[in-house]
Design a protein around this motif. Sequence first.
Motif, PDB file in Angstrom:
ATOM      1  N   THR A 118       6.020   0.620  -3.973  1.00 58.50           N
ATOM      2  CA  THR A 118       5.576  -0.130  -5.148  1.00 58.50           C
ATOM      3  C   THR A 118       6.067   0.513  -6.448  1.00 58.50           C
ATOM      4  OG1 THR A 118       3.449   1.045  -5.092  1.00 58.50           O
ATOM      5  CG2 THR A 118       3.562  -1.110  -4.009  1.00 58.50           C
ATOM      6  N   GLY A 128       0.803  -1.214   0.000  1.00 52.38           N
ATOM      7  CA  GLY A 128       0.000   0.000   0.000  1.00 52.38           C
ATOM      8  C   GLY A 128       0.833   1.260   0.000  1.00 52.38           C
ATOM      9  N   ASP A 129       2.138   1.125   0.042  1.00 50.11           N
ATOM     10  CA  ASP A 129       3.068   2.253   0.042  1.00 50.11           C
ATOM     11  C   ASP A 129       3.394   2.597  -1.409  1.00 50.11           C
ATOM     12  OD1 ASP A 129       5.411   3.833   0.016  1.00 50.11           O
ATOM     13  OD2 ASP A 129       6.117   2.970   1.905  1.00 50.11           O
ATOM     14  N   SER A 130       2.938   3.731  -1.878  1.00 49.22           N
ATOM     15  CA  SER A 130       3.084   4.076  -3.292  1.00 49.22           C
ATOM     16  C   SER A 130       4.544   4.247  -3.710  1.00 49.22           C
ATOM     17  CB  SER A 130       2.295   5.342  -3.615  1.00 49.22           C
ATOM     18  OG  SER A 130       2.762   6.442  -2.833  1.00 49.22           O
ATOM     19  N   GLN A 183      -1.150 -12.008  -2.610  1.00 49.46           N
ATOM     20  CA  GLN A 183      -1.113 -10.579  -2.925  1.00 49.46           C
ATOM     21  C   GLN A 183       0.122 -10.232  -3.744  1.00 49.46           C
ATOM     22  OE1 GLN A 183      -1.877  -7.754   0.334  1.00 49.46           O
ATOM     23  NE2 GLN A 183      -2.600  -9.490   1.560  1.00 49.46           N
TER      24      GLN A 183
END
Length: 332
Positions: free
Chosen positions: A66, A61-63, A101
């Motif tokens: 990623t 969830g860490d932009s 995931q």
Amino acid sequence: MKGLHRLRRRRRTLTIGLSAAAVVAGVVTLLPSSAGAAALGTQAAPSGRYFGTAVAAGRLGDSKYTAIADREFNMITPENEMKWDVIEPSRGNFNFGPADQIVNRAMAHGQRLRGHTTVWHSQLPSWVSSIGDPNTLRSVMNNHITTQMTHFKGKIYAWDVVNEAFADGGSGQLRSSVFQKVLGNGFIEEAFRTARAADSSAKLCYNDYNIENWSDAKTQGVYRMVKGFKSRGVPIDCVGFQSHFGAGGPRRASRPPWPASPPWASMSRSPSWTSPRHHPPGTRIRSAPACPWLGAPASRCGVSVTATPGAAAKAPCCLTAAASPSRRTPPS
């Protein structure tokens, strides 16, 4: 295995050395220095190599995290999500959610995957480590391998089937573990045969550290095992040289490296892969090894790197690579 994740190590044992691992301390900048530079995976591709990293499901969830993973790397290894304590925390209760995931996201981004790991003495649930009956442990081990690999069948490029099974030091023997004590030395061969039955296409690897120096007892022990496997038709495709780096850059090994023409160069035409690990700042580890254990041409070997996004100049990182006998460091 700590990937783009911060170093909250679940393993407390600190290994000095590398091999499938390597060593150092200091600052290493792994990402391109300018915005216009080609991504690491892109730069590796023309020579037939890949560039990979370990990824934590909790950071997806860490932009920033990623974005770096997507831009730079074309091989992904789940950090902890495929280890036994996560996958099968209680007997017969499989938890594939976190690994799914990572796998599903990597596939959506066209990245290949390395499975790590099915059988390892560490991060093992107490219900497994307390088993004393050979028939029970054999059934549990084989079911774990089969269920895990079947679940991900067709999605994993290579599996670390057995991880770090050899002891450090001068014995050249297997380390003491519940698998070795209860099942004997044959548990590794059984694990590989079970893995091949579960997935006929994935590359099957043995992974370890401190096996880059040819004269070391541990290196010789792994060599004898792999040579025996090949002579008996045990399915094994690759050996992972687990390479460790800290901040500061790799330091050459002080002990004798592999010979320029490894005695096992004719054993197989399959490439050697690697699997990453982290060491805290200041940990001394040895530099990247020559790697054609199974006779792979250097152009088919891969590179896997882990680093903390946005902090490459400070954060500890690790890098694993397969290099030709004449090269002591991974290709850029």
